[in-house]
Enzyme design. Structure first.
Site, PDB file in Angstrom:
ATOM      1  N   LYS A 264       0.987   3.047  -1.640  1.00 41.92           N
ATOM      2  CA  LYS A 264      -0.180   2.992  -2.525  1.00 41.92           C
ATOM      3  C   LYS A 264      -1.377   2.414  -1.784  1.00 41.92           C
ATOM      4  CE  LYS A 264       2.295   2.337  -6.942  1.00 41.92           C
ATOM      5  NZ  LYS A 264       1.862   3.583  -7.596  1.00 41.92           N
ATOM      6  N   ASP A 334       6.550   7.653  -4.090  1.00 46.84           N
ATOM      7  CA  ASP A 334       5.904   6.873  -5.154  1.00 46.84           C
ATOM      8  C   ASP A 334       6.293   7.386  -6.546  1.00 46.84           C
ATOM      9  OD1 ASP A 334       4.368   4.889  -6.198  1.00 46.84           O
ATOM     10  OD2 ASP A 334       2.427   5.814  -5.746  1.00 46.84           O
ATOM     11  N   ARG A 338      11.180   8.034 -12.094  1.00 47.96           N
ATOM     12  CA  ARG A 338      12.009   9.143 -12.597  1.00 47.96           C
ATOM     13  C   ARG A 338      13.318   9.238 -11.824  1.00 47.96           C
ATOM     14  NH1 ARG A 338       7.034  12.956 -11.112  1.00 47.96           N
ATOM     15  NH2 ARG A 338       6.063  10.986 -11.681  1.00 47.96           N
TER      16      ARG A 338
HETATM   17  N1  BES Z   1       4.578   2.889 -11.429  1.00 47.40           N
HETATM   18  C1  BES Z   1       3.760   4.000 -11.139  1.00 47.40           C
HETATM   19  C2  BES Z   1       2.920   4.427 -12.342  1.00 47.40           C
HETATM   20  C3  BES Z   1       1.865   3.441 -12.773  1.00 47.40           C
HETATM   21  C4  BES Z   1       0.591   3.507 -12.253  1.00 47.40           C
HETATM   22  C5  BES Z   1       2.147   2.488 -13.744  1.00 47.40           C
HETATM   23  C6  BES Z   1      -0.385   2.619 -12.661  1.00 47.40           C
HETATM   24  C7  BES Z   1       1.165   1.607 -14.167  1.00 47.40           C
HETATM   25  C8  BES Z   1      -0.100   1.674 -13.635  1.00 47.40           C
HETATM   26  C9  BES Z   1       4.627   5.201 -10.721  1.00 47.40           C
HETATM   27  O1  BES Z   1       5.782   4.872 -10.039  1.00 47.40           O
HETATM   28  C10 BES Z   1       3.808   6.050  -9.825  1.00 47.40           C
HETATM   29  O2  BES Z   1       3.499   5.605  -8.751  1.00 47.40           O
HETATM   30  N2  BES Z   1       3.488   7.265 -10.273  1.00 47.40           N
HETATM   31  C11 BES Z   1       2.712   8.168  -9.534  1.00 47.40           C
HETATM   32  C12 BES Z   1       3.448   9.498  -9.511  1.00 47.40           C
HETATM   33  C13 BES Z   1       2.896  10.484  -8.510  1.00 47.40           C
HETATM   34  C14 BES Z   1       3.186  10.031  -7.099  1.00 47.40           C
HETATM   35  C15 BES Z   1       3.513  11.831  -8.764  1.00 47.40           C
HETATM   36  C16 BES Z   1       1.360   8.326 -10.228  1.00 47.40           C
HETATM   37  O3  BES Z   1       1.312   8.267 -11.453  1.00 47.40           O
HETATM   38  O4  BES Z   1       0.348   8.449  -9.540  1.00 47.40           O
HETATM   39 ZN    ZN Z   2       6.520   2.997 -10.393  1.00 45.91          ZN
HETATM   40 MN    MN Z   3       5.480   4.700  -7.945  1.00 44.81          MN
END
Ligand code: BES
Ligand code: ZN
Ligand code: MN
Length: 487
Positions: A264, A334, A338
């Site tokens: 990230k 990331d 899931r």
């Molecule tokens: N934990 C994050 C989602 C998240 C983002 C929760 C901001 C709370 C605040 C999740 O694991 C993630 O990183 N999701 C990605 C998925 C993408 C890589 C397909 C996202 O939502 O950008």
């Molecule tokens: Zn996450």
């Molecule tokens: Mn993530």
């Protein structure tokens, strides 16, 4: 926070008294028409949720009071009651004791017991702050909440149950706020073992056992971290028939989400300790169900892992074998939530013969793009289950909005070199993609997925939540189970 209930107050009680005032002049109020007119002239018009602290000369001498606006006529819907209670809590910070006397606030008609419980719940659940690592805030919440009401005896009995839900809300906030160097898969699993004292059956699967069960997705997410993953199984047998199929509730428990090798950005990584909010909700939900002895069978699953980059970490392009036997190609490390959940769901359908399955997860950033912090996304393959969860959300002011997962979206899951990909690089319908991915693992079971990525953490104080962890989902799911137990 424990309200004290009295039918008549002991003499000499000193507390800030709450006094209700309607927006429409002429409605019953403890305040004289002259005082009301003076207040209106100064701009306090009794609008719902407006409050005004003041010193008043009464027959008791000089008294601290808080005038609370009731609006045109008190709206006693659960949501309004809870938000009214929360407003009172904010306005009363810094006071030492508070007198909540029903006939001072609602001199016209007494709200029913449920409405009063909602107000008290809104008040009490607003009071949490995370002070483990700093001096407490200067304006503390009041130490005492003194309730005076003709129905005090029944209210205090009802609060025995409801107070435990409020305590659970506070403990969820505590878990979610705890930093990731303190709270990680093993330490959270150790805490779960303590839940045995409430009559829960607790089982912890360590990495060897996860291997034996074939949970390649959960293991894959955890393999980059020095802290190994865990699956925690919390069982509550409250139903008179132990073989009655349980409701299974699974929580995403990423104790820190760095993104892994698909790392990230600096601002996006900050705050990712809260990526275990789903698991924290399930943890406290099961404790609360046990403490209140709900006559229902429930199994809670905590899918715990830390998502870190390292020489051992999962790579984009890796293909892992999930417990279901389906192979998943990693597009983004990331998209880990899931992954841990799909093995938990497979565990549920293959080992627990569930009546229905619910998962709760901070799954996709796109969820707050769609619904903001005001509502969580509900994805469900069963209309009856969806309606029950929706209603439980309205009643607890943890509101959900149903999102589509029909066959129009099947094409999102176009595959690469394996049965499934864990993500796409497309910008569209990302929350739906994640839900469709999870749906592949629930076989024909009634299943709901609640995406709390936008609601689990609040960046600022709002009408619905104070800044920080919100515990979103705990009250909703408790209400759902309570309803399921009684029907
Ligand atoms: N934990 C994050 C989602 C998240 C983002 C929760 C901001 C709370 C605040 C999740 O694991 C993630 O990183 N999701 C990605 C998925 C993408 C890589 C397909 C996202 O939502 O950008
Ligand atoms: Zn996450
Ligand atoms: Mn993530």
């Amino acid at each position: 926070m424990n309200p004290e209930f009295y039918t008549t107050l002991p003499a000499g009680t000193e507390a800030t008294r709450i006094i209700g005032m309607n927006r429409l002049p002429g409605e019953a109020s403890v305040l004289s028409p002259e005082v009301q007119t003076a207040l209106r002239r100064q701009g306090f018009d009794g609008s719902l949720g407006k409050t005004l602290p003041m010193l008043m000369q009464t027959s008791n001498g000089m008294e601290n009071v808080l005038i609370a606006g009731l609006g045109d006529r008190p709206d006693l819907s659960p949501r309004r009651c809870r938000r009214f209670g929360a407003k009172l809590a904010d306005a009363l910070r810094g006071h030492t004791a508070v007198l909540f006397r029903t006939k001072d606030i609602f001199p016209g008609t007494r709200p029913d017991d449920r409405a009063l419980l909602h107000i008290l719940t809104g008040y009490c659940s607003r009071q949490y702050s995370f002070d483990n690592y700093r001096a407490p805030e200067k304006t503390c919440p009041p130490q005492r909440l003194i309730v005076e009401d003709p129905g005090a005896e029944l209210l205090s009995v009802l609060w025995n149950t409801q107070g435990r839900v409020v305590d659970a809300v506070h403990r969820v906030k505590q878990l979610v706020s705890t930093p990731p160097n303190v709270l990680y898969p093993e330490s959270m699993a150790d805490m779960a073992l303590q839940l045995r004292e409430f009559g829960l059956d607790v089982e912890v699967l360590d990495e060897k056992e996860l291997e034996r069960q074939g949970m390649g997705a959960l293991l894959g997410v955890g393999q980059g971290s020095a802290r190994p993953p865990r699956l925690v199984i919390l069982r509550w047998q409250g139903h008179s028939d132990p073989s009655c199929p349980p409701v299974v509730v699974a929580g995403k428990g990423i104790t820190f989400d760095s993104g892994g090798l698909s790392i990230k950005t600096r601002p996006n990584m900050r705050g990712m300790k809260h990526d275990m909010a789903g698991a924290a909700v399930v943890f406290e939900l099961l404790r609360c169900v046990a403490e209140n002895h709900l006559p229902i069978n429930v199994v809670g699953l905590l899918a715990l892992a830390e998502n870190m980059p390292s020489g051992h970490a999962l790579r984009p392009d890796d293909i892992v074998r999930t417990m279901s036997g389906k192979y998943v190609e990693i597009v983004s490390t990331d998209a880990e939530g899931r992954m841990v959940l799909c093995d938990a769901l497979t565990y549920a359908v293959s080992r627990l013969s569930p009546a229905c399955l619910i998962d709760i997860a901070t799954l996709t950033g796109a969820m707050s793009t769609a619904l903001g912090w005001q509502k969580a996304g509900l994805f469900c393959n069963d209309d009856t289950l969806a309606a029950k969860l929706f209603d439980a959300g309205e009643e607890t002011d943890e509101r959900v909005w149903r999102m589509p997962i029909d066959e129009d979206y099947d094409s999102l899951l176009k595959t690469g070199d394996a049965d499934l990909e864990n993500a796409t690089f497309g910008q569209n319908a990302r929350s739906i993609f994640a839900a469709k991915y999870l749906e592949q693992f629930v076989e024909n079971k009634a299943w709901a997925h609640i995406d709390i990525a936008g609601t689990a953490w609040s960046e600022k104080d709002t009408e619905q939540a104070r800044k920080g962890a919100t515990a979103f989902g705990l009250q909703l799911l408790y209400r759902f189970l309570e309803q399921s137990a009684s029907s």
